[in-house]
Write a protein that holds these residues in place. Structure first.
Motif, PDB file in Angstrom:
ATOM      1  N   VAL A 214       0.833  -1.204   0.000  1.00  0.00           N
ATOM      2  CA  VAL A 214       0.000   0.000   0.000  1.00  0.00           C
ATOM      3  C   VAL A 214       0.869   1.256   0.000  1.00  0.00           C
ATOM      4  N   GLY A 215       2.018   1.211   0.678  1.00  0.00           N
ATOM      5  CA  GLY A 215       2.926   2.353   0.639  1.00  0.00           C
ATOM      6  C   GLY A 215       3.472   2.591  -0.753  1.00  0.00           C
ATOM      7  N   HIS A 216       3.790   1.505  -1.439  1.00  0.00           N
ATOM      8  CA  HIS A 216       4.294   1.611  -2.811  1.00  0.00           C
ATOM      9  C   HIS A 216       3.229   2.191  -3.744  1.00  0.00           C
ATOM     10  N   LEU A 217       1.997   1.724  -3.597  1.00  0.00           N
ATOM     11  CA  LEU A 217       0.931   2.152  -4.500  1.00  0.00           C
ATOM     12  C   LEU A 217       0.535   3.614  -4.275  1.00  0.00           C
ATOM     13  N   LEU A 218       0.654   4.093  -3.036  1.00  0.00           N
ATOM     14  CA  LEU A 218       0.195   5.453  -2.718  1.00  0.00           C
ATOM     15  C   LEU A 218       1.349   6.448  -2.579  1.00  0.00           C
ATOM     16  N   GLY A 219       2.558   6.043  -2.945  1.00  0.00           N
ATOM     17  CA  GLY A 219       3.728   6.893  -2.723  1.00  0.00           C
ATOM     18  C   GLY A 219       3.921   8.029  -3.693  1.00  0.00           C
ATOM     19  N   GLY A 220       3.073   8.140  -4.720  1.00  0.00           N
ATOM     20  CA  GLY A 220       3.221   9.249  -5.655  1.00  0.00           C
ATOM     21  C   GLY A 220       4.083   8.893  -6.849  1.00  0.00           C
ATOM     22  N   PRO A 221       4.295   9.842  -7.752  1.00  0.00           N
ATOM     23  CA  PRO A 221       4.991   9.565  -9.013  1.00  0.00           C
ATOM     24  C   PRO A 221       6.502   9.420  -8.893  1.00  0.00           C
ATOM     25  N   ASP A 222       7.102   9.982  -7.866  1.00  0.00           N
ATOM     26  CA  ASP A 222       8.557   9.901  -7.735  1.00  0.00           C
ATOM     27  C   ASP A 222       8.950   8.511  -7.246  1.00  0.00           C
ATOM     28  N   PRO A 223       9.807   7.780  -7.961  1.00  0.00           N
ATOM     29  CA  PRO A 223      10.161   6.411  -7.560  1.00  0.00           C
ATOM     30  C   PRO A 223      10.854   6.341  -6.215  1.00  0.00           C
ATOM     31  N   GLY A 224      11.666   7.339  -5.890  1.00  0.00           N
ATOM     32  CA  GLY A 224      12.341   7.340  -4.600  1.00  0.00           C
ATOM     33  C   GLY A 224      11.385   7.555  -3.454  1.00  0.00           C
ATOM     34  N   ASN A 225      10.481   8.510  -3.589  1.00  0.00           N
ATOM     35  CA  ASN A 225       9.491   8.765  -2.546  1.00  0.00           C
ATOM     36  C   ASN A 225       8.522   7.600  -2.392  1.00  0.00           C
ATOM     37  N   ARG A 226       8.227   6.915  -3.500  1.00  0.00           N
ATOM     38  CA  ARG A 226       7.351   5.741  -3.436  1.00  0.00           C
ATOM     39  C   ARG A 226       8.004   4.653  -2.587  1.00  0.00           C
ATOM     40  N   GLY A 227       9.285   4.439  -2.811  1.00  0.00           N
ATOM     41  CA  GLY A 227      10.001   3.463  -2.006  1.00  0.00           C
ATOM     42  C   GLY A 227      10.114   3.885  -0.559  1.00  0.00           C
ATOM     43  N   ALA A 228      10.297   5.183  -0.326  1.00  0.00           N
ATOM     44  CA  ALA A 228      10.411   5.688   1.044  1.00  0.00           C
ATOM     45  C   ALA A 228       9.109   5.491   1.810  1.00  0.00           C
ATOM     46  N   LEU A 229       7.968   5.752   1.174  1.00  0.00           N
ATOM     47  CA  LEU A 229       6.693   5.593   1.869  1.00  0.00           C
ATOM     48  C   LEU A 229       6.428   4.124   2.178  1.00  0.00           C
ATOM     49  N   ALA A 284      18.315   4.513 -11.359  1.00  0.00           N
ATOM     50  CA  ALA A 284      18.142   4.450 -12.814  1.00  0.00           C
ATOM     51  C   ALA A 284      17.240   5.542 -13.369  1.00  0.00           C
ATOM     52  N   GLN A 285      16.371   6.112 -12.522  1.00  0.00           N
ATOM     53  CA  GLN A 285      15.398   7.078 -13.004  1.00  0.00           C
ATOM     54  C   GLN A 285      15.589   8.430 -12.327  1.00  0.00           C
ATOM     55  N   PRO A 286      15.349   9.520 -13.051  1.00  0.00           N
ATOM     56  CA  PRO A 286      15.412  10.843 -12.435  1.00  0.00           C
ATOM     57  C   PRO A 286      14.184  11.061 -11.562  1.00  0.00           C
ATOM     58  N   HIS A 287      14.306  11.978 -10.591  1.00  0.00           N
ATOM     59  CA  HIS A 287      13.171  12.315  -9.738  1.00  0.00           C
ATOM     60  C   HIS A 287      12.081  12.974 -10.563  1.00  0.00           C
ATOM     61  N   VAL A 288      10.838  12.662 -10.213  1.00  0.00           N
ATOM     62  CA  VAL A 288       9.674  13.278 -10.849  1.00  0.00           C
ATOM     63  C   VAL A 288       9.134  14.341  -9.892  1.00  0.00           C
ATOM     64  N   THR A 289       8.781  15.473 -10.442  1.00  0.00           N
ATOM     65  CA  THR A 289       8.259  16.548  -9.585  1.00  0.00           C
ATOM     66  C   THR A 289       6.939  16.129  -8.984  1.00  0.00           C
ATOM     67  N   ASN A 290       6.821  16.254  -7.655  1.00  0.00           N
ATOM     68  CA  ASN A 290       5.588  15.863  -6.971  1.00  0.00           C
ATOM     69  C   ASN A 290       4.514  16.908  -7.183  1.00  0.00           C
ATOM     70  N   PRO A 291       3.239  16.469  -7.218  1.00  0.00           N
ATOM     71  CA  PRO A 291       2.144  17.432  -7.399  1.00  0.00           C
ATOM     72  C   PRO A 291       1.955  18.258  -6.149  1.00  0.00           C
TER      73      PRO A 291
END
Length: 291
Positions: A214-229, A284-291
Protein backbone atom coordinates in the motif's frame (compact mmCIF):
# COMPACT_ATOMS: atom_id res chain seq x y z
CA UNK A 1 19.41 0.31 38.33
CA UNK A 2 18.55 -3.14 36.93
CA UNK A 3 19.95 -4.48 33.60
CA UNK A 4 16.54 -4.15 31.88
CA UNK A 5 16.42 -0.42 32.62
CA UNK A 6 20.01 0.04 31.45
CA UNK A 7 19.18 -1.72 28.17
CA UNK A 8 16.18 0.55 27.59
CA UNK A 9 18.32 3.64 28.24
CA UNK A 10 20.97 2.39 25.80
CA UNK A 11 18.37 1.88 23.08
CA UNK A 12 16.88 5.29 23.82
CA UNK A 13 20.31 6.93 23.57
CA UNK A 14 20.92 5.34 20.17
CA UNK A 15 17.57 6.53 18.84
CA UNK A 16 18.04 10.06 20.21
CA UNK A 17 21.50 10.44 18.65
CA UNK A 18 20.24 9.31 15.24
CA UNK A 19 17.37 11.81 15.39
CA UNK A 20 19.78 14.58 16.43
CA UNK A 21 21.81 13.78 13.29
CA UNK A 22 18.63 14.07 11.20
CA UNK A 23 17.86 17.43 12.78
CA UNK A 24 21.37 18.75 12.08
CA UNK A 25 21.05 17.87 8.40
CA UNK A 26 17.52 19.23 8.05
CA UNK A 27 16.49 22.76 7.13
CA UNK A 28 13.87 24.39 9.33
CA UNK A 29 11.41 24.60 6.46
CA UNK A 30 11.66 20.93 5.47
CA UNK A 31 9.02 19.52 7.82
CA UNK A 32 6.48 21.87 6.25
CA UNK A 33 7.07 20.86 2.63
CA UNK A 34 4.76 17.82 2.78
CA UNK A 35 2.03 20.12 4.08
CA UNK A 36 2.55 22.33 1.03
CA UNK A 37 1.86 19.28 -1.15
CA UNK A 38 -1.49 18.15 0.29
CA UNK A 39 -2.09 15.40 -2.28
CA UNK A 40 1.27 13.79 -1.48
CA UNK A 41 0.75 14.14 2.27
CA UNK A 42 -2.80 12.77 2.07
CA UNK A 43 -1.69 9.68 0.15
CA UNK A 44 1.03 9.03 2.71
CA UNK A 45 -1.28 9.36 5.69
CA UNK A 46 -3.96 7.20 4.05
CA UNK A 47 -1.40 4.44 3.51
CA UNK A 48 -0.07 4.62 7.07
CA UNK A 49 -3.13 5.49 9.16
CA UNK A 50 -6.15 4.29 7.17
CA UNK A 51 -5.29 1.39 4.87
CA UNK A 52 -2.86 -0.47 7.15
CA UNK A 53 -4.92 -0.11 10.39
CA UNK A 54 -8.08 -1.20 8.50
CA UNK A 55 -6.27 -4.27 7.14
CA UNK A 56 -5.00 -5.22 10.61
CA UNK A 57 -8.43 -4.69 12.17
CA UNK A 58 -9.97 -7.10 9.68
CA UNK A 59 -7.30 -9.73 10.37
CA UNK A 60 -7.67 -9.40 14.15
CA UNK A 61 -11.46 -9.60 13.84
CA UNK A 62 -11.43 -12.70 11.61
CA UNK A 63 -8.58 -14.76 13.08
CA UNK A 64 -8.28 -16.40 16.53
CA UNK A 65 -4.89 -14.97 17.48
CA UNK A 66 -3.13 -15.33 20.81
CA UNK A 67 -4.12 -12.74 23.41
CA UNK A 68 -1.97 -9.65 22.96
CA UNK A 69 -0.85 -10.37 19.40
CA UNK A 70 -3.61 -8.37 17.76
CA UNK A 71 -3.04 -5.48 20.16
CA UNK A 72 0.65 -5.32 19.17
CA UNK A 73 -0.10 -5.37 15.44
CA UNK A 74 -2.78 -2.68 15.85
CA UNK A 75 -0.30 -0.66 17.91
CA UNK A 76 2.28 -0.81 15.15
CA UNK A 77 -0.37 0.17 12.58
CA UNK A 78 -1.05 3.48 14.33
CA UNK A 79 2.49 4.27 15.49
CA UNK A 80 4.64 6.98 13.90
CA UNK A 81 7.71 6.21 11.82
CA UNK A 82 10.60 4.74 13.77
CA UNK A 83 13.12 7.64 14.13
CA UNK A 84 16.20 5.83 12.71
CA UNK A 85 14.17 5.07 9.56
CA UNK A 86 15.06 8.43 7.99
CA UNK A 87 18.47 7.16 6.91
CA UNK A 88 16.84 4.18 5.20
CA UNK A 89 14.25 6.43 3.57
CA UNK A 90 17.02 8.47 1.98
CA UNK A 91 18.89 5.31 0.95
CA UNK A 92 15.95 4.05 -1.13
CA UNK A 93 15.87 7.37 -2.99
CA UNK A 94 13.44 9.46 -0.95
CA UNK A 95 13.97 13.20 -1.29
CA UNK A 96 15.24 14.78 1.92
CA UNK A 97 12.25 17.13 2.27
CA UNK A 98 9.88 14.17 1.84
CA UNK A 99 11.71 11.97 4.36
CA UNK A 100 11.92 14.64 7.07
CA UNK A 101 8.36 15.77 6.43
CA UNK A 102 7.07 12.21 6.63
CA UNK A 103 8.89 11.68 9.93
CA UNK A 104 7.40 14.80 11.52
CA UNK A 105 3.91 14.55 10.00
CA UNK A 106 3.49 10.91 11.04
CA UNK A 107 4.37 11.80 14.63
CA UNK A 108 1.70 14.50 14.70
CA UNK A 109 -0.99 12.33 13.11
CA UNK A 110 -0.20 9.47 15.51
CA UNK A 111 -1.22 11.67 18.44
CA UNK A 112 -4.72 11.84 16.92
CA UNK A 113 -4.98 8.29 15.62
CA UNK A 114 -3.82 6.40 18.73
CA UNK A 115 -6.79 7.52 20.92
CA UNK A 116 -9.13 6.77 18.00
CA UNK A 117 -7.75 3.24 17.68
CA UNK A 118 -8.14 2.70 21.45
CA UNK A 119 -11.82 3.69 21.12
CA UNK A 120 -12.39 1.48 18.03
CA UNK A 121 -10.82 -1.57 19.71
CA UNK A 122 -12.98 -1.06 22.78
CA UNK A 123 -16.16 -0.72 20.70
CA UNK A 124 -15.43 -3.73 18.45
CA UNK A 125 -13.61 -6.13 20.76
CA UNK A 126 -14.56 -4.84 24.21
CA UNK A 127 -10.89 -4.58 25.15
CA UNK A 128 -9.84 -1.56 27.17
CA UNK A 129 -6.31 -0.32 27.79
CA UNK A 130 -4.87 1.30 30.87
CA UNK A 131 -2.60 3.45 28.69
CA UNK A 132 -2.45 7.10 29.64
CA UNK A 133 -2.59 9.21 26.42
CA UNK A 134 0.13 11.40 27.94
CA UNK A 135 2.47 8.40 27.79
CA UNK A 136 2.25 8.42 23.99
CA UNK A 137 2.98 12.13 23.83
CA UNK A 138 5.93 11.70 26.19
CA UNK A 139 7.46 8.92 24.06
CA UNK A 140 7.12 11.02 20.89
CA UNK A 141 8.53 14.08 22.64
CA UNK A 142 11.59 12.27 23.99
CA UNK A 143 12.39 10.18 20.92
CA UNK A 144 11.39 12.51 18.05
CA UNK A 145 10.44 16.11 18.77
CA UNK A 146 13.11 17.10 21.33
CA UNK A 147 16.18 15.55 19.62
CA UNK A 148 15.02 16.85 16.23
CA UNK A 149 14.79 20.37 17.68
CA UNK A 150 18.21 19.98 19.33
CA UNK A 151 19.74 18.93 16.02
CA UNK A 152 18.23 21.86 14.15
CA UNK A 153 19.43 24.22 16.88
CA UNK A 154 22.99 22.87 16.69
CA UNK A 155 22.99 23.34 12.92
CA UNK A 156 22.01 26.99 13.29
CA UNK A 157 24.42 27.70 16.14
CA UNK A 158 27.42 25.89 14.64
CA UNK A 159 26.92 25.76 10.85
CA UNK A 160 30.61 25.15 10.18
CA UNK A 161 30.76 22.13 12.47
CA UNK A 162 27.33 20.79 11.51
CA UNK A 163 28.54 18.11 9.03
CA UNK A 164 31.05 16.73 11.56
CA UNK A 165 28.49 16.78 14.38
CA UNK A 166 25.92 15.00 12.23
CA UNK A 167 28.42 12.34 11.19
CA UNK A 168 29.52 11.79 14.80
CA UNK A 169 25.93 11.53 16.11
CA UNK A 170 25.08 9.19 13.23
CA UNK A 171 28.06 6.91 13.84
CA UNK A 172 27.78 6.73 17.63
CA UNK A 173 23.98 6.41 17.57
CA UNK A 174 24.13 3.61 15.01
CA UNK A 175 26.68 1.63 17.01
CA UNK A 176 24.83 2.11 20.31
CA UNK A 177 21.49 1.14 18.77
CA UNK A 178 22.96 -1.94 17.09
CA UNK A 179 24.60 -3.16 20.30
CA UNK A 180 21.40 -2.56 22.25
CA UNK A 181 19.33 -4.44 19.66
CA UNK A 182 21.71 -7.44 19.78
CA UNK A 183 21.48 -7.57 23.58
CA UNK A 184 17.69 -7.24 23.38
CA UNK A 185 17.47 -10.22 21.04
CA UNK A 186 19.75 -12.27 23.27
CA UNK A 187 17.73 -11.45 26.38
CA UNK A 188 14.24 -11.80 24.89
CA UNK A 189 14.92 -13.92 21.81
CA UNK A 190 13.09 -16.94 23.24
CA UNK A 191 9.93 -14.87 23.51
CA UNK A 192 9.72 -14.86 19.70
CA UNK A 193 9.54 -18.66 19.63
CA UNK A 194 6.64 -18.53 22.08
CA UNK A 195 4.40 -16.52 19.72
CA UNK A 196 5.18 -18.04 16.32
CA UNK A 197 2.32 -20.57 16.51
CA UNK A 198 -1.42 -20.06 16.02
CA UNK A 199 -0.92 -18.06 12.86
CA UNK A 200 1.07 -15.23 14.46
CA UNK A 201 4.02 -15.53 12.07
CA UNK A 202 1.82 -15.69 8.96
CA UNK A 203 -0.32 -12.74 10.08
CA UNK A 204 2.74 -10.64 10.93
CA UNK A 205 4.29 -11.33 7.52
CA UNK A 206 0.95 -10.49 5.86
CA UNK A 207 0.78 -7.15 7.69
CA UNK A 208 4.33 -6.22 6.65
CA UNK A 209 3.73 -7.30 3.04
CA UNK A 210 0.50 -5.31 2.86
CA UNK A 211 2.22 -2.26 4.33
CA UNK A 212 4.94 -2.39 1.69
CA UNK A 213 2.33 -2.81 -1.06
CA UNK A 214 0.00 0.00 0.00
CA UNK A 215 2.93 2.35 0.64
CA UNK A 216 4.29 1.61 -2.81
CA UNK A 217 0.93 2.15 -4.50
CA UNK A 218 0.20 5.45 -2.72
CA UNK A 219 3.73 6.89 -2.72
CA UNK A 220 3.22 9.25 -5.65
CA UNK A 221 4.99 9.56 -9.01
CA UNK A 222 8.56 9.90 -7.73
CA UNK A 223 10.16 6.41 -7.56
CA UNK A 224 12.34 7.34 -4.60
CA UNK A 225 9.49 8.76 -2.55
CA UNK A 226 7.35 5.74 -3.44
CA UNK A 227 10.00 3.46 -2.01
CA UNK A 228 10.41 5.69 1.04
CA UNK A 229 6.69 5.59 1.87
CA UNK A 230 6.54 1.80 1.49
CA UNK A 231 9.49 1.46 3.84
CA UNK A 232 8.04 3.99 6.31
CA UNK A 233 4.65 2.26 6.35
CA UNK A 234 6.19 -0.84 7.94
CA UNK A 235 9.01 0.85 9.92
CA UNK A 236 6.90 1.93 12.89
CA UNK A 237 7.74 2.93 16.46
CA UNK A 238 7.85 -0.20 18.71
CA UNK A 239 7.50 1.76 21.95
CA UNK A 240 3.96 2.88 21.07
CA UNK A 241 2.92 -0.67 20.14
CA UNK A 242 4.45 -1.98 23.36
CA UNK A 243 2.64 0.63 25.47
CA UNK A 244 -0.74 -0.04 23.84
CA UNK A 245 -0.54 -3.83 24.03
CA UNK A 246 0.89 -3.91 27.56
CA UNK A 247 -1.86 -1.61 28.77
CA UNK A 248 -4.54 -3.87 27.26
CA UNK A 249 -2.98 -7.23 28.17
CA UNK A 250 -0.70 -6.74 31.20
CA UNK A 251 -0.99 -10.44 32.07
CA UNK A 252 0.48 -11.48 28.68
CA UNK A 253 3.75 -9.53 28.80
CA UNK A 254 5.85 -12.35 27.29
CA UNK A 255 3.48 -12.63 24.31
CA UNK A 256 3.48 -8.88 23.81
CA UNK A 257 7.30 -8.62 23.87
CA UNK A 258 7.68 -11.63 21.59
CA UNK A 259 5.23 -10.22 19.05
CA UNK A 260 6.94 -6.80 19.08
CA UNK A 261 10.31 -8.45 18.35
CA UNK A 262 8.77 -10.72 15.72
CA UNK A 263 7.25 -7.74 13.91
CA UNK A 264 10.52 -5.82 13.97
CA UNK A 265 12.41 -8.80 12.52
CA UNK A 266 9.73 -9.38 9.86
CA UNK A 267 9.69 -5.70 8.88
CA UNK A 268 13.48 -5.71 8.65
CA UNK A 269 13.92 -8.93 6.67
CA UNK A 270 10.88 -8.76 4.41
CA UNK A 271 11.71 -5.20 3.38
CA UNK A 272 15.27 -6.05 2.30
CA UNK A 273 14.49 -7.32 -1.26
CA UNK A 274 11.97 -4.52 -1.80
CA UNK A 275 14.39 -1.83 -0.67
CA UNK A 276 17.18 -3.21 -2.86
CA UNK A 277 14.83 -3.08 -5.83
CA UNK A 278 13.81 0.51 -5.06
CA UNK A 279 17.43 1.59 -4.71
CA UNK A 280 18.12 0.24 -8.21
CA UNK A 281 15.04 1.99 -9.61
CA UNK A 282 15.90 5.29 -7.89
CA UNK A 283 19.42 5.21 -9.33
CA UNK A 284 18.14 4.45 -12.81
CA UNK A 285 15.40 7.08 -13.00
CA UNK A 286 15.41 10.84 -12.43
CA UNK A 287 13.17 12.32 -9.74
CA UNK A 288 9.67 13.28 -10.85
CA UNK A 289 8.26 16.55 -9.59
CA UNK A 290 5.59 15.86 -6.97
CA UNK A 291 2.14 17.43 -7.40
Amino acid sequence: MNPETILKLVLLLGVVLLVVAIGIRARLEQPLLLLRRPALALRAMVAMYVALPAFVLVLVWLLPLQAGVGAVLLGFAVSPVLPPWAKKGAAVGGQSDYVIGLQVLSSGVALLVVPLMIWIVYRIFGVATALDPLAVELVLLVTVAAPLAVGMGLARLYPGAAPRLAALADRVGGVVLLLGAVVLLIVHGRAILGVIGQGTLVVTLAVVAFGLLVGHLLGGPDPGNRGALASATVSRHPAIALLLASGAFPEHEATVIGTVLLYLLAALLLAVPYERWRKQVARAQPHVTNP
